[in-house]
Design an enzyme around this catalytic site. Sequence first.
Site, PDB file in Angstrom:
ATOM      1  CB  SER A 171     -11.287  -5.954 -10.946  1.00  0.00           C
ATOM      2  OG  SER A 171     -11.980  -7.178 -10.980  1.00  0.00           O
TER       3      SER A 171
ATOM      4  CB  THR B 253     -12.618  -6.550  -4.664  1.00  0.00           C
ATOM      5  OG1 THR B 253     -11.984  -5.309  -4.908  1.00  0.00           O
ATOM      6  CG2 THR B 253     -11.983  -7.228  -3.467  1.00  0.00           C
TER       7      THR B 253
ATOM      8  CB  THR C 260      -8.811  -5.597  -5.171  1.00  0.00           C
ATOM      9  OG1 THR C 260      -9.469  -4.902  -6.219  1.00  0.00           O
ATOM     10  CG2 THR C 260      -8.128  -4.592  -4.268  1.00  0.00           C
TER      11      THR C 260
ATOM     12  NE  ARG D  92      -8.623   3.812  -4.301  1.00  0.00           N
ATOM     13  CZ  ARG D  92      -9.338   2.699  -4.281  1.00  0.00           C
ATOM     14  NH1 ARG D  92      -8.767   1.543  -4.569  1.00  0.00           N
ATOM     15  NH2 ARG D  92     -10.603   2.732  -3.982  1.00  0.00           N
TER      16      ARG D  92
ATOM     17  CB  THR E  43     -16.779  -5.979  -3.694  1.00  0.00           C
ATOM     18  OG1 THR E  43     -16.271  -5.650  -4.989  1.00  0.00           O
ATOM     19  CG2 THR E  43     -18.268  -6.243  -3.786  1.00  0.00           C
ATOM     20  N   GLY E  44     -16.550  -2.935  -4.223  1.00  0.00           N
ATOM     21  CA  GLY E  44     -17.083  -1.662  -4.699  1.00  0.00           C
ATOM     22  C   GLY E  44     -16.164  -0.519  -4.313  1.00  0.00           C
TER      23      GLY E  44
HETATM   24  N1  ASP Z   1     -12.967  -2.207  -3.225  1.00  0.00           N
HETATM   25  C1  ASP Z   1     -11.966  -2.100  -4.233  1.00  0.00           C
HETATM   26  C2  ASP Z   1     -11.234  -0.804  -4.088  1.00  0.00           C
HETATM   27  O1  ASP Z   1     -11.849   0.219  -3.849  1.00  0.00           O
HETATM   28  C3  ASP Z   1     -12.443  -2.200  -5.633  1.00  0.00           C
HETATM   29  C4  ASP Z   1     -13.638  -3.043  -5.912  1.00  0.00           C
HETATM   30  O2  ASP Z   1     -14.067  -3.870  -5.144  1.00  0.00           O
HETATM   31  O3  ASP Z   1     -14.161  -2.866  -7.004  1.00  0.00           O
HETATM   32  O4  ASP Z   1     -10.050  -0.799  -4.293  1.00  0.00           O
END
Ligand code: ASP
Length: 330
Positions: A88, A190, A208, A218, A241-242
């Site tokens: 990731s 991330t 990330t 995107r 993150t997320g």
């Molecule tokens: N925050 C990151 C994104 O949306 C991905 C992640 O942290 O999993 O690109």
Amino acid sequence: MISRRKFIAASSAVALGAIVKPVFANVKSLTKEDSQVKKEMIPMVISTWNHGIPANEAAWKVLETGGNSLDAVEQGVQIPEADPNVMSVGYGGFPDRDGHVTLDACIMNKDGDCGSVSFLQHIKHPIAVARKVMEETPHVMLSGEGALQFALEQGFVKENLLTDQAKKAWEEWKVNSKYLPKINAENHDTIGMLAIDEAGDIAGACTTSGAAYKYHGRVGDSPIIGAGLYIDNEVGGAVATGQGELVMKTLGTFLVVELMRNGMNPQEACKEAVKRIVTKLKNYKEFQVGYLAINKSAEVGSYCIHPGFNYALYQNDKNTLIDSDSYLKS
Ligand code: ASP
């Protein structure tokens, strides 16, 4: 008699008062004494997920020899960026739905300077390019082809970032090709990192490959200053993150830092920022978001929507993995 229009206006004002609680109302502003850091608490470094452990190790090497927090976070996050098994971040990251690995990253220093790259392809260490944007250009953010061109001019090498492992996963995904982000799927999303050096100065980095199988083009929260990362050296720093879309809609890390500026500790601030998502965004249960924050006193906080988010904290010569508290309990 109260007119219908006045009644509606009066009752919506009451309703609004009930929903929009002034979060700053009962908090005191930070004083100088509040931000006194105990010497044994620094240096310190903190970062998201399991891959934070080896990343912290690299950052610690810089910090323990008296290096600064900016170099520490840049060195630290380059470990997962180069690791093909961290799918990731950086090299080996999951591609977008068209099979391209596109990277987002940003970095911020103690002076409030920042640099960012988004939708960058073919460069293994986007964080280093983000730092060059900060230091070598009058801009904050470069994107796509322009970011790649700048990286090449700066001497970065063009590489194929799609590993066989990631290509195979993408080919399997293509069978149904549904964009359904999995919560905590690999437990290695991330990497966001915050550090305080011996001088007490804070810096942060975030890098990330973004959401797996996203639309081509995107860009998530991670390269957006105030969404994926925010630092204010007088107050503290935060990383996210997320699911980036939820963080972007609420400008999450800027919010966390502002809440700390107004007197919350990092834990309270992260919790309030998750609560903002929960109250504003109806579909929050479908996604994970995790926040991590530190303040000038080297206190730490984290909070997430779903259980499963964890972070690595290197402080007092110990590098420890810690589970974050969450809004939903199962
Ligand atoms: N925050 C990151 C994104 O949306 C991905 C992640 O942290 O999993 O690109």
